[in-house]
Design a protein around this motif. Structure first.
Motif, short mmCIF file in Angstrom:
data_model
loop_
_atom_site.label_atom_id
_atom_site.label_comp_id
_atom_site.label_asym_id
_atom_site.label_seq_id
_atom_site.Cartn_x
_atom_site.Cartn_y
_atom_site.Cartn_z
N LYS A 1 12.62 139.28 38.01
CA LYS A 1 11.40 139.91 37.51
C LYS A 1 10.66 138.87 36.67
O LYS A 1 11.27 138.22 35.81
N TYR B 1 6.35 132.95 42.09
CA TYR B 1 5.83 134.28 41.79
C TYR B 1 4.38 134.13 41.32
O TYR B 1 4.07 133.23 40.53
N ASN C 1 17.44 140.87 36.91
CA ASN C 1 17.84 142.27 36.86
C ASN C 1 18.81 142.64 37.99
O ASN C 1 19.06 143.81 38.25
N GLU D 1 2.88 142.03 35.50
CA GLU D 1 4.01 141.68 36.37
C GLU D 1 3.56 140.84 37.55
O GLU D 1 2.54 141.14 38.20
#
Length: 651
Positions: free
Chosen positions: A570, A591, A609, A583
């Motif tokens: 994440k 990302y 996570n 996010e």
């Protein structure tokens, strides 16, 4: 008036043709008309002001230039302090290795240096500098900036001094000082990125000076200068092997002198022998560096010389670096197989192009080689965190950078061309003989890259000191106008022309920056050793967290963080003031975040996570700080580690 010998006329004509192609190549972009207009205005201003400047006592010029140099150094310090950039690609890999070696870690952890062993000596020499500055407790950042300033400003001062010695004209000194200090030359690539280009340019000037002054020196002075010549050539050969073009160039000049029965008189035989000796020393010295650096060549990774020749004939890429060619070569089992593959491809490509296509490719390559439009972008991944005033004015400032440096460069070229067209060489004049040598060396560089090797725009900058030397040494035989203006009129008209030039350049920059703005790096840390060279990721254990702060000083609309292929984590961008989280989405190796990002202080957060370890691309150094803020892994900060990221404004 006597004509030049045919061979000399050919050499002069070849340089004029090359610079003409380069001139046209620099006008082939959206800034072309602006560059042409500013170039013409600069030439007019130079012509008008030259007569007035040459009437000023030289002591006044010396004082003015000295003050200007001090101000230039202060500006350089401000740029390095408040606008550090993120160095990437080859210069970073060399710097990272030097930083590691200076910390007594004599290991070679990536395949880059096995593939490009020519950069091993440069890394070693840089590590010696870093070791020396460690005695004064200097960080690698300050040490490398200090080295850049020393080499850059030494180059500038020596060029100015040499130019004045050659023609004793105030206007030459003032014009060249303006080129160095009032354009991006002293504040962008050569200041912010330390690599082999600038040191090799400095070495060229030193070598030319030693040969030029040789006949006027005493026996003791010749022994000192001879040692300096050997050392200069040795260092030059270690950090930039293509400096070997000096040997055929000086042999060509020696042959011309021999035919004209002037070889003995000009006393260049001993310098020739010393130059050859200097190059011969580079072979055992390189082996010695390998030994003390614990470096062992590995042919399974090495690319043969034919690899660059294959790229040189890649019509699709215009003879520039080709990633597809690199991939294909690396897929071959060994160096011999690569060489055989390269030679086969070279023959196929030449046959496919034919003579017309080959000549067309050479012309295009010459234009690329002499293109200086992007000097501010060479190996510059963007400022780490650009200040607000710059970001608010970045579009016109970027255009102004291009226009000012390119126009100033073209002015030097055109000035040289006009002098060469009228030049009737006197081989018994040492200044003019050295101008001929500088021309032949310049042609050696241009021919090597245009005909045989791959090209990049920065490669052509190697001829800059040669062009300046020639321009200063060739007699100025311009025809003066019959109507002479008074000193006051000349001063007034020259000042007015400079003001008009500045206004026109600024106007073009504002208009073009508004009409065609370029994507802008707001903040970045793009230094990395790269996966293609075997850089290893770090493993982030389950529930572990990485944090790194960054300043965003204008509204951005894009942010990317490189993670690693197939990693599942994440990634968030947290505004430390508002506590709002944005996010990122998974885009493969990195990302991405496409969202309006307001100015402020942010924190990049990576969180594992999952129940498995995840590979993360983290850059670590020994004494080189990559970002203003430390990387924090599970609460443990590290000032010499960072993620790889960038924030942009997409227009």
């Amino acid at each position: 008036m006597m004509k030049n010998p045919l061979a000399i006329s050919f050499l002069i004509g070849a340089l004029i043709l090359s610079l003409t192609i380069g001139f046209m190549g620099n006008l082939g972009y959206y800034t072309g008309f602006a560059i042409l207009t500013v170039t013409i205005l600069l030439l007019i201003a130079n012509r008008v002001l030259a007569r007035y400047i040459n009437q000023i006592p030289f002591v006044h010029i010396l004082i003015g230039v000295s003050v200007g140099l001090v101000l230039m150094v202060l500006a350089q310090v401000l740029v390095l302090s408040f606008m550090p950039n993120t160095v990437y690609h080859d210069p970073y890999r060399v710097l990272s290795q030097a930083d590691q070696m200076a910390a007594n870690h004599m290991t070679w952890d990536i395949t880059y240096f096995w593939r490009y062993s020519n950069n091993v000596p440069l890394a070693y020499l840089m590590s010696l500098w870093l070791r020396a500055t460690q005695f004064f407790s200097l960080s690698t950042n300050i040490s490398i900036h200090f080295l850049s300033v020393i080499v850059l400003d030494t180059f500038i001062v020596i060029v100015l001094y040499t130019a004045y010695q050659l023609n004793r004209r105030n206007s030459t000194v003032v014009g060249l000082f303006s080129f160095f200090a009032l354009t991006p030359f002293a504040y962008t690539y050569y200041l912010q990125v330390f690599y082999s280009d600038l040191p090799s340019m400095l070495i060229l000037v030193i070598v030319l000076r030693i040969i030029w002054r040789w006949s006027k020196k005493s026996a003791m002075q010749k022994s000192i200068s001879g040692s300096g010549l050997v050392i200069s050539i040795l260092v030059g050969a270690l950090i930039k092997p293509n400096i070997i073009v000096i040997i055929p160039a000086i042999l060509v000049v020696a042959l011309i002198l021999f035919v004209k029965k002037s070889l003995k008189k000009n006393q260049i035989i001993i310098p020739i022998l010393l130059i050859i000796f200097g190059f011969s020393l580079s072979i055992p010295t390189t082996r010695g560096i390998y030994l003390v650096s614990n470096y062992t060549p590995k042919t399974e990774f090495e690319l043969p010389a034919t690899h660059w020749m294959m790229m040189a004939f890649n019509e699709k890429h215009n003879g520039t670096y080709s990633g597809s060619d690199v991939i294909k070569d690396n897929s071959q089992p060994n160096k011999s197989a690569r060489q055989a593959y390269d030679l086969k491809q070279i023959v196929i490509r030449i046959k496919k192009m034919g003579m017309f296509g080959l000549i067309k490719l050479w012309v295009v390559k010459m234009g690329i080689l002499l293109n200086v439009n992007s000097v501010q972008d060479w190996y510059n991944g963007g400022f780490r965190s650009a200040p607000t005033w710059y970001l608010n004015n970045a579009p016109p400032l970027k255009v102004l950078t291009t226009v000012s440096y390119t126009s100033a460069t073209l002015c030097i070229w055109l000035t040289l061309i006009t002098r060469l067209l009228r030049w009737r060489i006197k081989l018994d004049d040492v200044n003019q003989l050295m101008a001929l040598l500088a021309i032949v060396i310049a042609l050696g560089y241009l021919s090597f890259h245009t005909l045989l090797w791959e090209v990049e725009p920065r490669y052509g900058q190697a001829i800059l000191p040669l062009i300046i030397f020639t321009m200063s040494a060739v007699p100025n035989q311009a025809i003066n106008s019959r109507k002479q203006l008074s000193t006051q009129q000349t001063k007034l008209l020259g000042t007015l022309s400079l003001i008009i030039t500045f206004i026109v350049a600024l106007t073009f920059s504002i208009l073009l920056g508004d009409i065609q703005p370029q994507n802008l790096v707001v903040a970045a840390q793009r230094s990395q050793l790269s996966l293609q060279y075997g850089s290893k990721p770090e493993m982030l254990v389950p529930n572990a967290m990485i944090k790194e702060n960054v300043d965003i000083n204008t509204t951005a609309n894009y942010f990317s963080v490189q993670v690693h292929s197939y990693s599942e984590v994440k990634v968030f961008l947290k505004n430390t003031k508002t506590k709002r989280y944005l996010e990122f989405y998974d885009a493969g190796i990195s990302y991405h975040l496409r969202h309006k990002i307001k100015p402020g202080h942010y924190q990049i957060i990576l969180y594992n996570n999952t129940k498995k370890k995840q590979a993360i691309d983290i850059v670590r150094t020994h004494n080189y700080q990559l970002n203003k803020y430390p990387l924090i892994i599970n609460g443990q900060p590290s000032n010499t580690a960072s993620l790889v990221f960038k924030s942009l404004v997409f227009y």
